[in-house]
Write a protein that holds these residues in place. Structure first.
Motif, PDB file in Angstrom:
ATOM      1  N   SER A  32       0.838  -1.198   0.000  1.00 44.44           N
ATOM      2  CA  SER A  32       0.000   0.000   0.000  1.00 44.44           C
ATOM      3  C   SER A  32       0.875   1.251   0.000  1.00 44.44           C
ATOM      4  O   SER A  32       0.612   2.207  -0.737  1.00 44.44           O
ATOM      5  N   TYR A  33       1.929   1.251   0.811  1.00 43.51           N
ATOM      6  CA  TYR A  33       2.849   2.390   0.827  1.00 43.51           C
ATOM      7  C   TYR A  33       3.599   2.522  -0.500  1.00 43.51           C
ATOM      8  O   TYR A  33       3.845   3.632  -0.967  1.00 43.51           O
ATOM      9  N   VAL A  34       3.955   1.399  -1.104  1.00 43.01           N
ATOM     10  CA  VAL A  34       4.617   1.449  -2.411  1.00 43.01           C
ATOM     11  C   VAL A  34       3.705   2.133  -3.423  1.00 43.01           C
ATOM     12  O   VAL A  34       4.133   3.034  -4.155  1.00 43.01           O
ATOM     13  N   ARG A  35       2.459   1.726  -3.482  1.00 42.00           N
ATOM     14  CA  ARG A  35       1.509   2.288  -4.459  1.00 42.00           C
ATOM     15  C   ARG A  35       1.373   3.810  -4.345  1.00 42.00           C
ATOM     16  O   ARG A  35       1.144   4.486  -5.324  1.00 42.00           O
ATOM     17  N   HIS A  36       1.485   4.321  -3.133  1.00 38.64           N
ATOM     18  CA  HIS A  36       1.255   5.754  -2.915  1.00 38.64           C
ATOM     19  C   HIS A  36       2.536   6.575  -2.780  1.00 38.64           C
ATOM     20  O   HIS A  36       2.472   7.781  -2.566  1.00 38.64           O
ATOM     21  N   TYR A  37       3.668   5.938  -2.919  1.00 37.80           N
ATOM     22  CA  TYR A  37       4.940   6.644  -2.772  1.00 37.80           C
ATOM     23  C   TYR A  37       5.167   7.622  -3.933  1.00 37.80           C
ATOM     24  O   TYR A  37       4.866   7.314  -5.084  1.00 37.80           O
ATOM     25  N   ARG A  38       5.722   8.782  -3.613  1.00 31.69           N
ATOM     26  CA  ARG A  38       6.046   9.785  -4.637  1.00 31.69           C
ATOM     27  C   ARG A  38       7.489  10.229  -4.441  1.00 31.69           C
ATOM     28  O   ARG A  38       7.842  10.769  -3.393  1.00 31.69           O
ATOM     29  N   LEU A  39       8.307  10.017  -5.468  1.00 32.30           N
ATOM     30  CA  LEU A  39       9.708  10.443  -5.421  1.00 32.30           C
ATOM     31  C   LEU A  39       9.828  11.939  -5.175  1.00 32.30           C
ATOM     32  O   LEU A  39      10.729  12.390  -4.478  1.00 32.30           O
ATOM     33  N   SER A  40       8.927  12.698  -5.752  1.00 25.40           N
ATOM     34  CA  SER A  40       9.023  14.156  -5.652  1.00 25.40           C
ATOM     35  C   SER A  40       8.784  14.661  -4.230  1.00 25.40           C
ATOM     36  O   SER A  40       9.046  15.829  -3.940  1.00 25.40           O
ATOM     37  N   ASP A  41       8.316  13.794  -3.322  1.00 26.57           N
ATOM     38  CA  ASP A  41       8.161  14.193  -1.921  1.00 26.57           C
ATOM     39  C   ASP A  41       9.492  14.180  -1.169  1.00 26.57           C
ATOM     40  O   ASP A  41       9.579  14.699  -0.062  1.00 26.57           O
TER      41      ASP A  41
END
Length: 180
Positions: A32-41
């Motif tokens: 679930s965390y992988v799906r919502h991860y954003r590099l730009s954060d």
């Protein structure tokens, strides 16, 4: 058609990279965390993304996307892993991306002028009740011409790509173990 040598260490792929981490969380939570991860954060990754967009800016073109997971085509999702795909001329300032609505469209595309990138996140059991999260990046270049175009890009981007993957894994671990 370009054919690989029989003693190529990465199998059917031309370029590969693998990273892993142990996490005290169940696979469902991790994915679930992988799906919502954003590099730009990531404040340390943003400068790398800016530098990647610099050639387009210098050529007075629109900067390329930052290539978040949301830009990839989801090819497979199970309770143990996620597999994403992306096709493009990554060496071009705008990545030369081709978008696909479905995994069938992606897998059916036979454009030999583009490299194919497969990005997977797989979970597996680890000692002491932990879960191992493994991310692998594989690139297939369908012709010798594409391989020659991709090689200099890979040599430049691979150290940054590895750093990004390791930071991503660390941040996913921290979020999973914190529960937020």
């Amino acid at each position: 058609m370009y054919s690989k040598s029989a003693h190529d260490p990465v199998g059917p792929f031309d370029f590969s990279e693998r990273h892993s981490i142990l996490i005290n969380a169940p696979p469902s939570s991790i994915l679930s965390y992988v799906r919502h991860y954003r590099l730009s954060d990531d404040a340390l990754i943003r400068p790398a993304l800016f530098l990647r967009a610099l050639p387009a800016r210098l050529l007075r073109r629109a900067p390329p996307p930052s290539l978040e997971l949301q830009d990839f085509t989801l090819l497979a999702a199970t309770d143990r892993g996620l597999v994403y795909g992306l096709k493009g001329a990554f060496w071009q300032p705008d990545y030369g991306l081709r978008r696909f609505d479905t995994s069938m469209d992606f897998l059916g595309d036979r454009d030999a002028s583009l490299a194919t990138l497969i990005l997977s996140f797989m979970t597996g059991p680890a000692p002491r009740g932990r879960t191992r999260l493994v991310t692998q990046t594989h690139i297939l270049c369908p012709t010798r011409h594409v391989w020659r175009r991709f090689l200099p890009y890979w040599l430049m981007i691979r150290p940054v790509s590895g750093l990004m993957r390791r930071r991503m894994l660390s941040q996913i671990k921290a979020r999973c173990e914190k529960g937020s």
